[in-house]
Design an enzyme around this catalytic site. Structure first.
Site, mmCIF file in Angstrom:
data_model
loop_
_atom_site.group_PDB
_atom_site.id
_atom_site.type_symbol
_atom_site.label_atom_id
_atom_site.label_comp_id
_atom_site.label_asym_id
_atom_site.label_seq_id
_atom_site.Cartn_x
_atom_site.Cartn_y
_atom_site.Cartn_z
ATOM 1 N N PHE A 11 70.498 31.007 25.725
ATOM 2 C CA PHE A 11 70.556 29.549 25.663
ATOM 3 C C PHE A 11 72.023 29.131 25.679
ATOM 4 C CE2 PHE A 11 70.435 25.494 23.314
ATOM 5 C CZ PHE A 11 69.443 24.828 24.026
ATOM 6 N N SER A 22 74.146 27.406 24.140
ATOM 7 C CA SER A 22 74.988 27.358 22.946
ATOM 8 C C SER A 22 75.135 28.707 22.252
ATOM 9 C CB SER A 22 74.420 26.339 21.948
ATOM 10 O OG SER A 22 73.127 26.733 21.516
ATOM 11 N N LYS A 23 74.464 29.742 22.736
ATOM 12 C CA LYS A 23 74.543 31.054 22.100
ATOM 13 C C LYS A 23 75.912 31.691 22.363
ATOM 14 C CE LYS A 23 70.225 30.885 20.782
ATOM 15 N NZ LYS A 23 69.902 30.495 19.404
ATOM 16 N N PRO A 24 76.247 32.749 21.600
ATOM 17 C CA PRO A 24 77.539 33.416 21.833
ATOM 18 C C PRO A 24 77.762 33.815 23.288
ATOM 19 C CG PRO A 24 76.633 34.136 19.753
ATOM 20 C CD PRO A 24 75.581 33.255 20.387
#
Length: 374
Positions: free
Chosen positions: A181, A183-185
């Site tokens: 997704f 916004s994930k790292p």
């Protein structure tokens, strides 16, 4: 100030991203193109797993893993109530019952000491969540699972890039599942996810489930889903993988600096109601700080204070899964999992990304102090 700054990251990788996207547009293989295979190979090498299976989201990967183990009606899967809905949701969608176990008050991850008494003859898997960027206590969880002959599926949607006793998240159990997704790292420019395993047979089954249970064209020996990773998203992720190790180091550095600044800012405060609890990172772990999350006594007051000072915040996760209306049938009301409930009322996440400047961090911490103590 952005809560998560993806624009600065894009400017850093835009030449590579644009070139890779252009290549996909030119060859036109938008589903399971060559970039998907290239990405899977690079991700498997990075994690230290034999197999990587790219998929459509970090939610679908959980379902694929459960289906690969044949988990369904009448079965039980042990997991945490303090997580995003997808964890319990996929267990239920597979037909099984999510069995919640409370969390460790420091790490917010599944408490291994509580797992064994939740195991029944119907237990078919344990699904620990590596929350906020730090792995659960996987050795203890794996030992319990081995004793009872059940697999462990790590929900590593937030911890890709983190380490546990020198191993990468997603390579610390039979199956690791992560999310891309945005916004994930490691984030795509849309939904995406991946599964990791060293088990050849299991990898084959998960690959088939990913594409409607198909082992060859128009031949379907099992039920599956449409769980493929788009080639365009694979192209984006390949470009981002070029800088990901550097971003992981930046996240670790920024997270540590946050904790230092906050602890210094509140060092002289003696009233627990006016202090802030910073993230606890276990000695054998690193965190990629998918969120930098602290605990405060009066969250509503702090949220309002931060907003007034121009600092964005978020809450992950205010309502534990056992208190969600969709799981009311489990009959677990308020008081069932006291640590999850207490933490859910106190946590608040601060701006966090690899490009957060020291000046912005200082601004966030100053606003936090004023908001808590004002």
């Amino acid at each position: 100030m952005d809560f998560i700054d993806l624009k600065t990251q894009y400017r850093r990788v835009q030449d590579s991203v644009n070139a890779r996207i252009r290549t996909v547009l030119e060859h036109g293989q938008y589903i399971l193109g060559a970039e998907t295979v290239e990405l899977e190979n690079k991700l498997a090498e990075y994690v230290g797993a034999k197999h990587c299976i790219g998929a459509s989201s970090g939610t679908d990967t959980l379902l694929i893993a459960l289906m690969a183990y044949g988990i369904g009606q009448g079965d039980e899967v042990i997991t945490s109530p303090f997580t995003f809905i997808a964890t319990g949701e996929m267990i239920a969608l597979a037909g099984a019952k999510p069995v919640y176990v409370d969390i460790d008050a420091r790490t917010y991850n599944l408490d291994p000491k509580l797992i064994e008494k939740a195991i029944t003859p119907r237990t078919k898997a344990i699904m620990p969540v590596s929350l906020y960027g730090q792995c659960a206590d996987m050795d203890a969880i794996n030992a319990i699972a081995r004793k009872h002959g059940i697999p462990v599926i790590e929900d590593a949607a937030q911890s890709f890039g983190a380490t546990y006793k020198g191993k990468r998240s997603c390579a610390v159990s039979e199956v690791g599942s992560t999310s891309f997704f945005p916004s994930k790292p490691l984030g795509a420019y849309g939904d995406g996810g991946a599964l990791f395993t060293d088990d050849d047979a299991l990898a084959k089954v998960m690959r088939e489930i990913r594409v409607h249970g198909q082992d060859r064209r128009y031949h379907h020996p099992r039920l599956g889903i449409n769980g493929r990773l788009d080639t365009l998203q694979a192209a984006v992720l390949l470009a981002k993988m070029e800088i990901f190790p550097d971003e992981v180091e930046a996240r670790i550095r920024i997270g540590a600096r946050y904790s230092q600044l906050i602890n210094e800012a509140f060092a002289k405060e003696t009233d627990p109601a006016r202090k802030v609890v910073t993230p606890y990172i276990a000695p054998d772990c690193t965190s990629v700080y998918a969120q930098y999350t602290v605990e405060v006594a009066d969250r509503a007051k702090v949220e309002q204070g931060m907003k007034a000072r121009g600092v964005p915040t978020a809450v992950h996760y205010p309502v534990p899964l056992h208190l969600q209306p969709v799981f009311a049938n489990l009959g677990q009301g308020v008081g069932s999992f006291p640590i999850s409930e207490s933490v859910g009322n106190r946590v608040i996440s601060l701006p966090m990304h690899p490009y957060l400047t020291e000046a912005h961090q200082a601004q966030v911490v100053a606003a936090l102090k004023e908001s808590v103590q004002g």
